[in-house]
Design a protein around this motif. Structure first.
Motif, mmCIF file in Angstrom:
data_model
loop_
_atom_site.group_PDB
_atom_site.id
_atom_site.type_symbol
_atom_site.label_atom_id
_atom_site.label_comp_id
_atom_site.label_asym_id
_atom_site.label_seq_id
_atom_site.Cartn_x
_atom_site.Cartn_y
_atom_site.Cartn_z
ATOM 1 N N ASN A 754 -13.209 9.354 7.877
ATOM 2 C CA ASN A 754 -12.267 8.320 7.455
ATOM 3 C C ASN A 754 -12.708 6.947 7.958
ATOM 4 O O ASN A 754 -13.308 6.829 9.029
ATOM 5 C CB ASN A 754 -10.872 8.620 8.018
ATOM 6 N N LEU A 755 -12.377 5.922 7.180
ATOM 7 C CA LEU A 755 -12.728 4.548 7.536
ATOM 8 C C LEU A 755 -11.561 3.630 7.200
ATOM 9 O O LEU A 755 -10.973 3.741 6.117
ATOM 10 C CB LEU A 755 -13.981 4.099 6.773
ATOM 11 N N ARG A 756 -11.235 2.737 8.130
ATOM 12 C CA ARG A 756 -10.214 1.727 7.837
ATOM 13 C C ARG A 756 -10.679 0.373 8.368
ATOM 14 O O ARG A 756 -11.353 0.286 9.400
ATOM 15 C CB ARG A 756 -8.850 2.115 8.414
ATOM 16 N N LEU A 757 -10.297 -0.685 7.629
ATOM 17 C CA LEU A 757 -10.718 -2.045 7.949
ATOM 18 C C LEU A 757 -9.518 -2.978 7.831
ATOM 19 O O LEU A 757 -8.628 -2.764 7.018
ATOM 20 C CB LEU A 757 -11.817 -2.523 6.991
ATOM 21 N N GLY A 758 -9.524 -4.028 8.639
ATOM 22 C CA GLY A 758 -8.517 -5.073 8.537
ATOM 23 C C GLY A 758 -9.178 -6.431 8.659
ATOM 24 O O GLY A 758 -10.028 -6.645 9.538
ATOM 25 N N LEU A 767 -5.653 -8.514 4.936
ATOM 26 C CA LEU A 767 -6.001 -7.427 4.034
ATOM 27 C C LEU A 767 -6.366 -6.198 4.856
ATOM 28 O O LEU A 767 -7.193 -6.275 5.768
ATOM 29 C CB LEU A 767 -7.176 -7.831 3.153
ATOM 30 N N ASN A 768 -5.729 -5.063 4.562
ATOM 31 C CA ASN A 768 -6.098 -3.791 5.168
ATOM 32 C C ASN A 768 -6.573 -2.840 4.079
ATOM 33 O O ASN A 768 -5.938 -2.735 3.024
ATOM 34 C CB ASN A 768 -4.904 -3.160 5.896
ATOM 35 N N ALA A 769 -7.672 -2.157 4.330
ATOM 36 C CA ALA A 769 -8.215 -1.203 3.364
ATOM 37 C C ALA A 769 -8.690 0.036 4.108
ATOM 38 O O ALA A 769 -9.268 -0.063 5.194
ATOM 39 C CB ALA A 769 -9.352 -1.828 2.575
ATOM 40 N N SER A 770 -8.421 1.197 3.528
ATOM 41 C CA SER A 770 -8.819 2.459 4.141
ATOM 42 C C SER A 770 -9.399 3.375 3.071
ATOM 43 O O SER A 770 -9.014 3.316 1.905
ATOM 44 C CB SER A 770 -7.621 3.168 4.790
ATOM 45 N N CYS A 771 -10.313 4.224 3.516
ATOM 46 C CA CYS A 771 -10.768 5.339 2.695
ATOM 47 C C CYS A 771 -10.669 6.582 3.565
ATOM 48 O O CYS A 771 -11.455 6.761 4.508
ATOM 49 C CB CYS A 771 -12.195 5.143 2.192
ATOM 50 N N GLU A 772 -9.680 7.419 3.286
ATOM 51 C CA GLU A 772 -9.452 8.638 4.057
ATOM 52 C C GLU A 772 -10.027 9.836 3.306
ATOM 53 O O GLU A 772 -10.044 9.873 2.080
ATOM 54 C CB GLU A 772 -7.955 8.830 4.324
ATOM 55 N N ASN A 773 -10.486 10.816 4.091
ATOM 56 C CA ASN A 773 -11.116 12.010 3.511
ATOM 57 C C ASN A 773 -12.235 11.604 2.563
ATOM 58 O O ASN A 773 -12.227 11.922 1.363
ATOM 59 C CB ASN A 773 -10.072 12.875 2.791
ATOM 60 N N ILE A 774 -13.192 10.873 3.105
ATOM 61 C CA ILE A 774 -14.280 10.290 2.308
ATOM 62 C C ILE A 774 -15.023 11.354 1.505
ATOM 63 O O ILE A 774 -15.401 11.124 0.336
ATOM 64 C CB ILE A 774 -15.253 9.534 3.236
ATOM 65 N N ASN A 792 -8.725 9.310 -0.488
ATOM 66 C CA ASN A 792 -7.561 8.439 -0.647
ATOM 67 C C ASN A 792 -7.941 7.015 -0.268
ATOM 68 O O ASN A 792 -8.255 6.738 0.898
ATOM 69 C CB ASN A 792 -6.413 8.933 0.243
ATOM 70 N N ILE A 793 -7.941 6.140 -1.240
ATOM 71 C CA ILE A 793 -8.221 4.725 -1.000
ATOM 72 C C ILE A 793 -6.892 3.984 -0.896
ATOM 73 O O ILE A 793 -6.075 4.027 -1.816
ATOM 74 C CB ILE A 793 -9.097 4.134 -2.118
ATOM 75 N N ILE A 794 -6.670 3.349 0.242
ATOM 76 C CA ILE A 794 -5.408 2.668 0.518
ATOM 77 C C ILE A 794 -5.693 1.187 0.738
ATOM 78 O O ILE A 794 -6.541 0.830 1.565
ATOM 79 C CB ILE A 794 -4.714 3.249 1.766
ATOM 80 N N VAL A 795 -5.003 0.345 0.008
ATOM 81 C CA VAL A 795 -5.183 -1.098 0.133
ATOM 82 C C VAL A 795 -3.811 -1.742 0.312
ATOM 83 O O VAL A 795 -2.875 -1.444 -0.436
ATOM 84 C CB VAL A 795 -5.877 -1.697 -1.110
ATOM 85 N N SER A 796 -3.705 -2.604 1.321
ATOM 86 C CA SER A 796 -2.446 -3.333 1.517
ATOM 87 C C SER A 796 -2.748 -4.801 1.794
ATOM 88 O O SER A 796 -3.782 -5.142 2.385
ATOM 89 C CB SER A 796 -1.636 -2.732 2.667
ATOM 90 N N LEU A 797 -1.851 -5.653 1.362
ATOM 91 C CA LEU A 797 -1.940 -7.082 1.615
ATOM 92 C C LEU A 797 -0.657 -7.488 2.333
ATOM 93 O O LEU A 797 0.447 -7.202 1.861
ATOM 94 C CB LEU A 797 -2.082 -7.857 0.309
ATOM 95 N N ARG A 798 -0.819 -8.148 3.481
ATOM 96 C CA ARG A 798 0.320 -8.515 4.313
ATOM 97 C C ARG A 798 0.335 -10.029 4.521
ATOM 98 O O ARG A 798 -0.712 -10.650 4.744
ATOM 99 C CB ARG A 798 0.247 -7.789 5.651
ATOM 100 N N TYR A 799 1.548 -10.585 4.451
ATOM 101 C CA TYR A 799 1.712 -12.022 4.690
ATOM 102 C C TYR A 799 2.756 -12.205 5.784
ATOM 103 O O TYR A 799 3.848 -11.644 5.720
ATOM 104 C CB TYR A 799 2.165 -12.738 3.422
ATOM 105 N N LYS A 800 2.405 -12.997 6.806
ATOM 106 C CA LYS A 800 3.309 -13.249 7.929
ATOM 107 C C LYS A 800 3.346 -14.740 8.244
ATOM 108 O O LYS A 800 2.336 -15.433 8.158
ATOM 109 C CB LYS A 800 2.831 -12.517 9.193
ATOM 110 N N PHE A 801 4.515 -15.201 8.612
ATOM 111 C CA PHE A 801 4.613 -16.535 9.214
ATOM 112 C C PHE A 801 5.810 -16.571 10.134
ATOM 113 O O PHE A 801 6.699 -15.735 10.076
ATOM 114 C CB PHE A 801 4.697 -17.633 8.142
#
Length: 801
Positions: A754-758, A767-774, A792-801
């Motif tokens: 598995n690999l995940r990046l932020g 931006l967070n992206a993951s590839c689980e069970n490659i 499983n490719i998981i992509v999320s976009l988060r906005y904070k202020f």
């Protein structure tokens, strides 16, 4: 001359502006509160919720020391005006603060319990869709799934109603928490969590019944006050997509804070399609895990339809909506009131294991099988921290919970849809008091009162005629009413004998009442009309901690735990998988655990940590599901069919032992390594038959190994998750291990890569992206009734202020 005289004023104005520093997380760029900034004279400044600190009182002629236990420390020269500084996360904290071990804020290094702490930034980086997955992501908690919308956490061989769930100080376990696989952790939205703390091992001294395997303590995001005259506004939004289940999740939470009033609002909506399993078949794979057929109606008649892709687990999708609202009101220097409202709605959770795994005569047994599960919580918390003769802090929590759990079933080619409805109302009150006595002693004491009321009904709906009627005698629990009341009192004490040696001890007494009334015996003849029992339990703990600051820690713990029978144990009637009828047993007694554990951890150079915890738990009167003679017979007529009977019973003796071992390395400021391995072995002894039998819910060896990389604006993790083989000889005969879902050789070992990046696109966008069970492995977790996700490719976009 006038200009010359103005120079000191200009210089003073400049230096006044230069007094503010902002501290941020180096990778996420979020502000860090409670960072200590110290000068050469040991004068300090501390950052606020915005990560800002005023340095005007510090001597800046020399270097400043920057410290927070969660981050690598720094020394900096005198900062320029409006400086921003980034700190790098420490893989393990040297002086971590925890809240769950003794229901009070304290140093983790002072407690003898094995604990796992999950912070908000870990939850966000992990990018997991459910709280069950968040727990599994630690590598220390085993997770079973009966359906895609499920997750039953197992700790040290205990699962379901033998581990306790607590949210914001309120006990979630109620009168119908079953001994089988329990999915209620899914009603907790991971996006609303500030942190979670998992305490392993019996914890009944502080938490009462059910805390045999441990306690999962969840803390939601609290409303934050402003620290100045301006309104504090914090907004966090997120959208996420996951390919394996076509997950679509949207989330928003926002905080509005003034000096004496604050509000936190949290909303999450998720939609999950049918789950795609992996296509790479590992050794030991079985075709029983294929989804070859599913049920669909044509012309008002059920038909078995061939699945065009048997990796797609048709009929596993679901939706869920979670809402939370918290208010904080300050009415004095020492008094804060909190109002906490939570609502979780899951209108249709398909029981995939029953839809896909149950066959009769070569045909699928069910056309419909699933849950409707809603959870409502309303709680008021009073926190008073003025020092008095009897307390330094008093916390009072008054809570109401309403749980609606409907089981909806319809057999294949049957027009009658049965709905069994359980409505549980829970009132509870907790009072927790903390007092520091002299310099070396801390005293904690309190009481807990709970009252459960369970209304169980059942109806049939003719889906052709669209007409409903009462399902006589088919309620899951006693149809005449069910109640459970508990009252408990505890006292706990900690003695800091020296800076290196801490002793903790405690006692708790709990009283419990149960009552169920049966009225309708149309379908099943009961030998009694009322089942009732009263139980008491006395439990205690004694722990020792020897520590060398920033070096090593040795802990030894002796403690006891208990679980009193609940309504589900005593009076449940239902047909389980494999054609077994579970029947009531009013003669069961509380089960007691005696636990011994030794913990050793060693830190080298503040960067390398090794830890090991070994435990042995002895269980008396262990409640297990086993064959049972009801009215003197080993079978009974149910729905007109002669069916084998089982019931919850007290086994003579059971024992569980095992260990958890971990290593954590910070090689440098950017590269880290961590790994954890867990092993558990459990058996119960049947003295009557002189046999030793495998205990249910015992996970195979499992663990997780990760390599992490941290840099400015970036996080990365590559990890391997793995489970060992579960042999058939280690399966419990109770049925709770779901033997029909195993292969002829048991449950095969498996692993995933598995690999995940932020990455921070800007200071506010991440931006967070993951590839689980490659490698897209086809596997199933022990005791689970559904295949795990494939690639499983998981992509999320988060906005904070």
């Amino acid at each position: 001359m006038k200009n010359f005289l103005l120079l000191p004023l200009v210089w003073f104005s400049y230096t006044a502006v230069a007094q503010t520093i902002t501290i941020r997380d180096n990778s996420t760029r979020e502000p860090i509160a409670n960072v200590i900034i110290k000068d050469k004279n040991n004068l300090t400044a501390i950052t606020d919720v915005k990560g800002k600190a005023n340095l005007s009182s510090l001597d800046k002629t020399d270097s400043l020391w920057i410290y927070n236990p969660a981050y690598l420390s720094k020394k900096i020269a005198s900062p320029a005006a409006d400086t921003e500084l980034g700190l790098t996360t420490r893989l393990f904290q040297l002086d971590e603060i925890i809240f769950s071990a003794n229901r009070i804020k304290e140093k983790k290094s002072d407690v003898p319990y094995q604990m796992e702490v999950i912070k908000q930034k870990d939850i966000e980086f992990g990018n997991q869709p459910t709280t069950g997955d968040v727990l599994q992501n630690t590598g220390a908690v085993f997770l079973q799934k009966s359906q895609a919308g499920g997750g039953s956490a197992s700790m040290r061989g205990f699962e379901a109603n033998k581990v306790l769930m607590v949210i914001d100080g309120v006990r979630m376990n109620n009168a119908i928490y079953r001994g089988g696989h329990l999915q209620d952790v899914m009603t907790i939205d991971p996006n609303m969590l500030e942190r979670a703390e998992v305490v392993f091992g019996p914890s009944s001294t502080m938490y009462g019944s059910d805390a045999l395997g441990g306690v999962m303590n969840f803390y939601t995001k609290n409303a934050e006050f402003s620290t100045d005259d301006k309104m504090l506004v914090k907004v966090n939004t997120m959208v996420r997509y996951g390919s394996a289940a076509q997950e679509k999740t949207g989330h928003v939470d926002f905080n509005l804070g003034w000096k004496n009033f604050a509000s936190m609002t949290n909303i999450t909506s998720s939609s999950f399609g049918d789950l795609m399993s992996g296509s790479t078949k590992l050794n030991g794979y079985t075709n029983k895990w294929d989804r070859d057929y599913y049920v669909k109606r044509f012309d008002n008649r059920d038909s078995m339809v061939k699945n065009s892709n048997n990796n797609l687990q048709t009929g596993s999708g679901y939706t869920q909506t979670d809402i939370m609202q918290r208010f904080n009101i300050k009415t004095g220097d020492h008094l804060i009131h909190n109002l906490n409202f939570q609502l979780s709605l899951a209108p249709n959770l398909p029981r995939y294991d029953r839809l896909a795994g149950d066959y009769s005569g070569g045909k699928l047994k069910f056309a419909e099988n699933g849950y409707k599960q809603n959870r409502l919580l309303g709680a008021y918390t009073l926190n008073y921290d003025a020092k008095t003769a009897v307390s330094d802090n008093i916390k009072v929590i008054l809570a109401y919970q309403k749980i609606e759990q409907d089981r909806i079933t319809r057999r294949f080619q049957n027009v009658n849809r049965k709905t069994q409805m359980e409505d549980v109302s829970v009132l509870s009150a907790n009072i927790d008091v903390f007092k520091k006595v002299k310099e070396k002693h801390e005293l904690r004491y309190g009481i807990e009162v709970t009252s459960n009321d369970v209304v169980s009904t059942a109806t049939y709906l003719d889906i052709k005629k669209d007409s409903s009627y009462k399902a006589l005698g088919e309620t899951r629990y006693a149809d005449g009413g069910n109640t459970m009341q508990t009252i408990g009192a505890y006292v706990s004490h900690a003695w800091e004998v020296s800076d290196k040696f801490v002793i903790t001890d405690g006692l708790r007494f709990t009283h419990n009442n149960l009552k169920s009334t049966f009225t309708d015996t149309t379908l099943f003849k009961f030998p009694f009309k009322t089942a009732q029992q009263t139980n008491q339990a006395l439990t205690g703990s004694l722990g020792f901690v020897w520590k060398e600051i920033d070096n090593y820690k040795v802990s030894f713990l002796m403690n006891t735990g208990f679980r009193t029978p609940n309504i589900d144990d005593m009076s449940k009637v239902f047909e389980s998988g494999g054609g077994v009828l579970i029947v009531p047993n009013a003669e069961i007694k509380p089960e007691y655990a005696t636990n011994f554990e030794l913990g050793i951890s060693k830190i080298f150079d503040k960067r390398y940590k090794f830890d090991f915890t070994g435990f042995y738990t002895s269980l008396e009167n262990a409640l297990v599901l086993a064959d049972y003679k009801y009215n003197g017979k080993d079978s009974a007529l149910y729905n007109g069919v002669k069916t084998k009977t089982q019931a919850m019973q007290n086994a003579d003796h059971a024992y569980i032992y095992g260990f958890s071992a971990g290593v954590q390395f910070d090689f440098n400021d950017n590269l880290s390594f961590k790994s954890i391995l867990n092993y558990t072995y459990g058996r119960y002894i049947n003295a009557k038959n002189d046999t030793v039998i495998p205990l249910d819910h015992i996970a195979p060896v499992f663990g997780q190994t990760s390599i992490l990389y941290k840099a400015k604006n970036f996080d990365g993790e590559f990890f391997i998750r793995y489970n060992g083989k579960k042999a058939l000889s280690d399966y419990s005969p109770s049925g709770e291990d779901n033997l029909p879902y195993a292969t002829v050789n048991g449950m095969p070992a498996w692993f995933t890569l598995n690999l995940r990046l932020g990455y921070n696109i800007t200071k506010n966008f991440r931006l967070n992206a993951s590839c689980e069970n490659i490698t897209d492995n086809r596997y199933r977790v022990f005791a689970s009734g559904i295949n795990a996700p494939g690639r499983n490719i998981i992509v999320s976009l988060r906005y904070k202020f």
